[in-house]
Design a protein around this motif. Structure first.
Motif, mmCIF file in Angstrom:
data_model
loop_
_atom_site.group_PDB
_atom_site.id
_atom_site.type_symbol
_atom_site.label_atom_id
_atom_site.label_comp_id
_atom_site.label_asym_id
_atom_site.label_seq_id
_atom_site.Cartn_x
_atom_site.Cartn_y
_atom_site.Cartn_z
ATOM 1 N N UNK A 9 0.834 -1.203 0.000
ATOM 2 C CA UNK A 9 0.000 0.000 0.000
ATOM 3 C C UNK A 9 0.872 1.257 0.000
ATOM 4 N N UNK A 10 0.342 2.338 -0.555
ATOM 5 C CA UNK A 10 1.098 3.590 -0.640
ATOM 6 C C UNK A 10 1.185 4.314 0.702
ATOM 7 N N UNK A 11 0.222 4.115 1.569
ATOM 8 C CA UNK A 11 0.198 4.821 2.852
ATOM 9 C C UNK A 11 1.271 4.243 3.784
ATOM 10 N N UNK A 12 2.215 5.084 4.179
ATOM 11 C CA UNK A 12 3.275 4.683 5.107
ATOM 12 C C UNK A 12 3.056 5.422 6.420
ATOM 13 N N UNK A 27 5.630 1.435 8.540
ATOM 14 C CA UNK A 27 4.805 0.323 8.072
ATOM 15 C C UNK A 27 3.896 0.774 6.932
ATOM 16 N N UNK A 28 3.766 -0.040 5.906
ATOM 17 C CA UNK A 28 2.855 0.211 4.787
ATOM 18 C C UNK A 28 1.480 -0.310 5.197
ATOM 19 N N UNK A 29 0.615 0.578 5.696
ATOM 20 C CA UNK A 29 -0.694 0.184 6.216
ATOM 21 C C UNK A 29 -1.758 0.263 5.137
ATOM 22 N N UNK A 38 0.669 -6.399 12.097
ATOM 23 C CA UNK A 38 1.615 -5.840 11.133
ATOM 24 C C UNK A 38 2.325 -6.993 10.443
ATOM 25 N N UNK A 39 2.106 -7.139 9.139
ATOM 26 C CA UNK A 39 2.811 -8.164 8.384
ATOM 27 C C UNK A 39 4.274 -7.742 8.251
ATOM 28 N N UNK A 40 5.185 -8.649 8.563
ATOM 29 C CA UNK A 40 6.619 -8.339 8.585
ATOM 30 C C UNK A 40 7.115 -7.906 7.209
ATOM 31 N N UNK A 41 6.552 -8.457 6.146
ATOM 32 C CA UNK A 41 7.001 -8.087 4.794
ATOM 33 C C UNK A 41 6.618 -6.651 4.416
ATOM 34 N N UNK A 42 5.695 -6.033 5.149
ATOM 35 C CA UNK A 42 5.290 -4.651 4.865
ATOM 36 C C UNK A 42 6.046 -3.611 5.695
ATOM 37 N N UNK A 43 6.921 -4.046 6.594
ATOM 38 C CA UNK A 43 7.712 -3.117 7.404
ATOM 39 C C UNK A 43 8.861 -2.606 6.544
ATOM 40 N N UNK A 69 -0.938 -17.700 6.968
ATOM 41 C CA UNK A 69 0.258 -18.331 6.418
ATOM 42 C C UNK A 69 1.428 -17.391 6.208
ATOM 43 N N UNK A 70 1.347 -16.153 6.723
ATOM 44 C CA UNK A 70 2.409 -15.170 6.549
ATOM 45 C C UNK A 70 2.850 -14.678 7.930
ATOM 46 N N UNK A 71 4.157 -14.488 8.110
ATOM 47 C CA UNK A 71 4.688 -14.015 9.397
ATOM 48 C C UNK A 71 4.210 -12.595 9.677
ATOM 49 N N UNK A 72 3.775 -12.367 10.923
ATOM 50 C CA UNK A 72 3.243 -11.048 11.293
ATOM 51 C C UNK A 72 3.476 -10.804 12.772
#
Length: 83
Positions: A9-12, A27-29, A38-43, A69-72
């Motif tokens: 997402x564009x919002x940081x 974080x890309x929220x 918070x998904x770790x891949x979006x930090x 199924x995704x680390x968060x």
């Protein structure tokens, strides 16, 4: 359950500790709701030296978890907020 969207997402936003107001990470929220996970891949920038622990006051603000199924990080209620 569907996996989260791969496109960031564009919002940081800055995530801060509620106790000492120290910046924890950028974080890309997605969406306008409350901060629950918070998904770790979006930090984008992580300022914590230890996962889920505030570098300034040492408060544990989240738990590592697998969501869809995704680390968060699952935020503990009232320990971290959007700043």
């Amino acid at each position: 359950m569907a996996k989260p969207n791969k496109r960031l997402p564009e919002r940081v936003v800055d995530i801060v500790c509620t106790k000492c107001k120290t910046r924890l990470f950028k974080y890309h929220k997605n969406g306008k709701g409350a901060l629950v996970k918070c998904f770790i891949e979006r930090i984008s920038n992580n300022y914590c030296t230890e996962p889920c622990v505030c570098p300034s006051c040492g408060q544990v603000f989240a738990r590592e978890n697998m969501i869809r199924g995704i680390a968060a990080y699952k935020i503990i209620g009232g320990k971290a907020k959007i700043g």
